[in-house]
Design a protein around this motif. Structure first.
Motif, PDB file in Angstrom:
ATOM      1  N   CYS A  17       0.555  -1.178   0.176  1.00  0.00           N
ATOM      2  CA  CYS A  17       0.223  -0.216  -0.226  1.00  0.00           C
ATOM      3  C   CYS A  17       0.704   1.340   0.106  1.00  0.00           C
ATOM      4  CB  CYS A  17      -0.743   0.068   1.401  1.00  0.00           C
ATOM      5  SG  CYS A  17      -1.410   1.600   1.448  1.00  0.00           S
TER       6      CYS A  17
ATOM      7  N   CYS B  49       0.729   4.675   4.674  1.00  0.00           N
ATOM      8  CA  CYS B  49       0.598   4.958   5.434  1.00  0.00           C
ATOM      9  C   CYS B  49       1.957   4.009   5.854  1.00  0.00           C
ATOM     10  CB  CYS B  49       0.033   4.674   6.426  1.00  0.00           C
ATOM     11  SG  CYS B  49      -1.162   3.467   7.147  1.00  0.00           S
TER      12      CYS B  49
ATOM     13  N   VAL C  57       1.753   2.037   8.681  1.00  0.00           N
ATOM     14  CA  VAL C  57       2.159   0.394   8.467  1.00  0.00           C
ATOM     15  C   VAL C  57       2.219  -1.140   7.585  1.00  0.00           C
ATOM     16  CG1 VAL C  57      -0.195  -1.062   9.174  1.00  0.00           C
ATOM     17  CG2 VAL C  57      -0.118   1.276  10.227  1.00  0.00           C
ATOM     18  N   GLY C  58       2.662  -0.254   6.264  1.00  0.00           N
ATOM     19  CA  GLY C  58       2.856  -1.033   5.599  1.00  0.00           C
ATOM     20  C   GLY C  58       2.025  -2.165   5.015  1.00  0.00           C
ATOM     21  N   CYS C  59       0.873  -2.070   4.619  1.00  0.00           N
ATOM     22  CA  CYS C  59       0.245  -3.488   4.197  1.00  0.00           C
ATOM     23  C   CYS C  59       0.383  -3.795   3.326  1.00  0.00           C
ATOM     24  CB  CYS C  59      -1.605  -2.981   4.038  1.00  0.00           C
ATOM     25  SG  CYS C  59      -2.516  -2.735   5.983  1.00  0.00           S
TER      26      CYS C  59
ATOM     27  N   LEU D  82      -7.138  -3.993   5.059  1.00  0.00           N
ATOM     28  CA  LEU D  82      -7.088  -3.141   4.751  1.00  0.00           C
ATOM     29  C   LEU D  82      -8.153  -2.181   4.770  1.00  0.00           C
ATOM     30  CD1 LEU D  82      -6.241  -3.929   0.709  1.00  0.00           C
ATOM     31  CD2 LEU D  82      -4.529  -3.467   1.956  1.00  0.00           C
ATOM     32  N   CYS D  83      -7.449  -0.682   5.062  1.00  0.00           N
ATOM     33  CA  CYS D  83      -8.212   0.329   5.650  1.00  0.00           C
ATOM     34  C   CYS D  83      -9.097   0.997   4.092  1.00  0.00           C
ATOM     35  CB  CYS D  83      -7.914   0.993   6.159  1.00  0.00           C
ATOM     36  SG  CYS D  83      -6.606   2.148   5.442  1.00  0.00           S
TER      37      CYS D  83
ATOM     38  N   LYS E 116      -8.114   3.505   2.555  1.00  0.00           N
ATOM     39  CA  LYS E 116      -7.810   4.492   1.321  1.00  0.00           C
ATOM     40  C   LYS E 116      -6.956   3.616   0.803  1.00  0.00           C
ATOM     41  CE  LYS E 116      -5.205   6.588   4.880  1.00  0.00           C
ATOM     42  NZ  LYS E 116      -5.333   6.859   6.332  1.00  0.00           N
ATOM     43  N   GLY E 117      -6.189   1.770   1.122  1.00  0.00           N
ATOM     44  CA  GLY E 117      -5.472   1.152   0.868  1.00  0.00           C
ATOM     45  C   GLY E 117      -6.457   0.039  -0.272  1.00  0.00           C
TER      46      GLY E 117
ATOM     47  N   PRO F  41      -4.303   3.342  10.585  1.00  0.00           N
ATOM     48  CA  PRO F  41      -6.047   1.547  10.707  1.00  0.00           C
ATOM     49  C   PRO F  41      -5.534   0.661  10.916  1.00  0.00           C
ATOM     50  CG  PRO F  41      -6.474   3.890   8.907  1.00  0.00           C
ATOM     51  CD  PRO F  41      -4.546   3.559   9.034  1.00  0.00           C
ATOM     52  N   VAL F  42      -5.071  -0.385  10.578  1.00  0.00           N
ATOM     53  CA  VAL F  42      -4.270  -1.446  10.205  1.00  0.00           C
ATOM     54  C   VAL F  42      -4.478  -1.925  11.715  1.00  0.00           C
ATOM     55  CG1 VAL F  42      -3.760  -3.093   9.693  1.00  0.00           C
ATOM     56  CG2 VAL F  42      -4.955  -2.545   7.893  1.00  0.00           C
TER      57      VAL F  42
HETATM   58 FE1  SF4 Z   1      -1.854   2.462   5.800  1.00  0.00          FE
HETATM   59 FE2  SF4 Z   1      -4.347   1.780   5.614  1.00  0.00          FE
HETATM   60 FE3  SF4 Z   1      -2.315   1.335   3.354  1.00  0.00          FE
HETATM   61 FE4  SF4 Z   1      -2.534  -0.524   5.495  1.00  0.00          FE
HETATM   62  S1  SF4 Z   1      -3.857   0.001   3.814  1.00  0.00           S
HETATM   63  S2  SF4 Z   1      -0.519   1.240   5.094  1.00  0.00           S
HETATM   64  S3  SF4 Z   1      -3.359   1.122   7.609  1.00  0.00           S
HETATM   65  S4  SF4 Z   1      -3.026   3.653   5.041  1.00  0.00           S
END
Ligand code: SF4
Length: 708
Positions: free
Chosen positions: A13, A16, A18-20, A46-47, A49-50, A196-197
């Motif tokens: 992603c 942010c 968090v690095g999903c 995922l949130c 945004k992702g 968020p995650v």
């Molecule tokens: Fe961050 Fe959301 Fe992307 Fe995960 S999906 S890296 S929490 S922005």
């Protein structure tokens, strides 16, 4: 049919820290969906945004041709977003003409005024390879250390305190380690919106018995999952934290064995916090003494306890002091170096950890080797085969000041290369920052959209969005992760890594990184040597195989170390240094003319300066307009109603936006997200700096509010 997908590509992603891990789904050369992939940081989650923030890559506002400013057109801040109107200011150029002009003028300025006349901002949204090459270009091609990026606006103070205290700027324990914590403190952070995650892991941990303590001047969504919420007065972090440390020591709860074996400077800390009893501090921070004592006891006696923090801690003129207190709190309680414990500054941008590791900062070479350290300097001169400046360069806000320095200043900045950052939206006191950018004799901007910064450029180089490139990024958990190219760049846009190399060659550097994707694997392997002590065991082949590897990782068989500081700290004496902090007030105080405290930050749907998320249809539909949050009592006292337009003014600028009711915002304060170009919160903010981290005070300034 509408469900048909031609290709699925494994990536990360782009938002942010968090690095999903994600899977891009591609049909007819376009992204059509994003799914969560089972990564170590997200476990397929995922949130919003992702999941929905991908269509910006196909937005009609993408830059697709190199642009050169027409001669005689003034540099004003009135951005024309519609590409049909760009020709009022810019003309299209060939790549050769644009690159020759971009680099040629920088070269002329360097040769005429010396290396300090130039500066560069790289980006925490680019890859590690881009960050590494960009700082190498500035140091070896421009000839100075005037290179920085938005970490200066984010966790620079946390990193200053961490390097001083524990000898490393990265997190000690990963987010998901909170499943082993009996208690966590989340301070100055709104994780449900900003990480968020990571917030989902916090909520899961709370469900299985982890106590969450939320400490923040705003009560946000995570408070609903908290065991205790400490809604302390804005700017009183040190008072609250010192009172907790005081309690632990005074009540005999300090971990004497840990302190004796692994800490230094304890006497100074003990003396420093002696006058900070909870009873003396409750009036300062607004939290009852009994509550401070209760939380301090619970933290000290927990089997394992961790502290996670965000920009609410770091973005103050006393940001470094705030982080020093967090380090001391962990250390006196012995809550570090074991599972479920430790220090975790939650990283903002997807690659702010990696860009910092790669040396995109003015005082350090890659891997935090100080430019003024004799051995480090000699090593990099040998490694890069050239003479290097041994003087730390200027930081983000300082470079803006230097752009406005008088002609006679030998360090006046006259030319800049900005790749992927948007200081005309992200810097504090924007009227000043925009004047500084406009005053440059030559500004080269490399980006994917006509940002507020690109609008002030002499040359605009169209670059690639994240799904259009292959490279690595490093998340908040010290995980080095590989993203793969899923789609082609639009029009004539080029990979950032290629552009940096083209600029370097035209600055006179004989660079050659062969291979696909602008030689990304070759660049990575060179970077790996420069950061051998952290990522020496992570080859490009291993990244292609495993996709995500945690560092420190020193050999091919090393699985990586998720928890650090187990036996010793990487400080000169191997101990954590306890540094006492006193009370330093905010730089600007409220008064009769400016009676409200402004706090800036983010919201769930929009990312930083909004250039990507505000061009993502779903995200912009959820949060389409700029708002200012006030509590109900203040809205009433001002004679306003929710939804009404208001004007917010500071001593530096003013914006108009809609008032929104949010009773988590404390009386006397207002919260404004900084993602909205049409009501840029940073027109209001104060550029006063923390003296150690050189971070501006985004989290506190004085404003006036009125209906319009
Ligand atoms: Fe961050 Fe959301 Fe992307 Fe995960 S999906 S890296 S929490 S922005």
């Amino acid at each position: 049919g509408s469900q048909r997908v031609d290709r699925e590509v494994a990536s990360v992603c782009p938002f942010c820290g968090v690095g999903c891990l994600v899977t891009y789904k591609v049909r007819d050369g376009k992204l059509v969906a994003v799914d969560g992939r089972d990564g170590p940081a997200n476990g397929s989650r995922l949130c919003v945004k992702g999941r929905f923030g991908f269509d910006y890559a196909h937005h009609p506002h993408r830059l697709t041709k190199p642009l050169i400013r027409k001669s005689g057109v003034a540099k004003d801040g009135n951005v024309r977003r519609d590409p049909a109107r760009w020709s009022e200011v810019f003309r299209e150029a060939s790549w050769d003409e644009a690159l020759d002009f971009a680099a040629g003028k920088l070269r002329t300025l360097r040769d005429g005024h010396g290396p300090k006349a130039l500066a560069g901002f790289g980006s925490a949204k680019g890859t590690n390879e881009e960050a590494y090459l960009f700082q190498k270009l500035v140091r070896t091609g421009f000839g100075s250390n005037n290179v920085d990026h938005c970490t200066r606006l984010c966790h620079a103070s946390s990193v200053a305190a961490l390097l001083e205290g524990v000898g490393s700027g990265a997190v000690s324990n990963q987010v998901n380690d909170i499943q082993h914590s009996e208690l966590i403190i989340v301070i100055g952070s709104n994780p449900t919106s900003n990480h968020p995650v990571a917030a989902t892991w916090m909520k899961n941990a709370a469900r299985t018995g982890t106590k969450i303590v939320v400490a923040d001047p705003r009560a946000t969504e995570i408070s609903r999952h908290a065991w205790r919420t400490l809604q302390f007065k804005a700017d009183s972090d040190v008072a609250l934290l010192n009172a907790m440390i005081h309690t632990i020591i005074q009540e005999g709860l300090a971990n004497e064995e840990f302190i004796a074996q692994r800490a230094s400077n304890y006497e100074a800390l003990r003396e420093g916090v002696a006058r900070f009893s909870p009873e003396a501090m409750e009036g300062v921070c607004g939290i009852p003494a009994a509550t401070i004592r209760e939380v301090a006891r619970a933290f000290a006696t927990a089997r394992s306890a961790m502290i996670l923090w965000g920009m609410g801690v770091s973005q103050h003129v006393h940001g470094t002091d705030n982080a020093r207190c967090l380090i001391a709190l962990c250390a006196v309680a012995g809550q570090i170096g074991k599972p479920g414990s430790g220090l975790h500054p939650l990283r903002g941008q997807n690659n702010v950890q990696g860009a910092s590791d790669a040396g995109l900062i003015p005082m350090m070479f890659p891997n935090y080797q100080r430019v003024d350290n004799h051995d480090a300097h000699a090593w990099f001169e040998q490694f890069w085969g050239t003479r290097l400046d041994a003087q730390p360069g200027y930081t983000v806000v300082e470079i803006m000041h230097k752009a406005l320095a008088p002609q006679g200043d030998p360090h006046k900045v006259r030319g800049m290369y900005i790749a992927g950052e948007n200081p005309a939206m992200s810097d504090p006191d924007l009227n000043h920052a925009r004047a500084a950018l406009a005053a440059l004799e030559h500004l080269v901007v490399q980006d994917i959209f006509m940002t507020e910064t690109a609008w002030l450029a002499d040359v605009v180089l169209p670059a690639t969005a994240w799904p259009e490139k292959t490279g690595t990024v490093t998340n908040t958990d010290r995980m080095l992760q590989l993203g793969r190219r899923a789609i082609a760049a639009p029009g004539e846009a080029k990979p950032d890594l290629w552009l940096i190399q083209q600029m370097a060659r035209r600055m006179g550097l004989a660079w050659n990184y062969p291979g696909p994707d602008a030689g990304v694997a070759a660049v990575y392997e060179e970077m790996r040597q420069a950061q051998h002590a952290a990522i020496g065991g992570i080859s490009w082949e291993r990244l292609e195989r495993e996709g995500s590897v945690t560092y420190p990782c020193l050999g091919e068989d090393d699985p990586g170390q998720p928890i650090v500081f187990v036996d010793r700290f990487p400080t000169p004496d191997g101990r954590v240094k306890l540094v006492p902090a006193g009370l330093v007030p905010a730089d600007e105080q409220t008064d009769a003319a400016f009676p409200f405290v402004l706090i800036t930050g983010r919201q769930l749907e929009h990312w930083h300066t909004g250039s990507m998320t505000r061009r993502s249809a779903v995200l912009d539909a959820i949060e389409p307009v700029a708002t200012a949050c006030l509590c109900g009592a203040d809205i009433e006292a001002l004679g306003l109603a929710p939804g009404q337009p208001i004007r917010v003014r500071s001593r530096r600028g003013e914006v108009e936006l809609q008032v929104r009711r949010d009773d988590g915002t404390a009386p006397g304060s207002v919260f404004i997200p900084f993602a909205y170009a049409e009501a840029a919160a940073n027109l209001l903010t104060n550029a006063a700096l923390d003296p150690f981290g050189k971070i501006p005070e985004f989290k506190y300034c004085a404003v006036a509010i009125e209906g319009v």
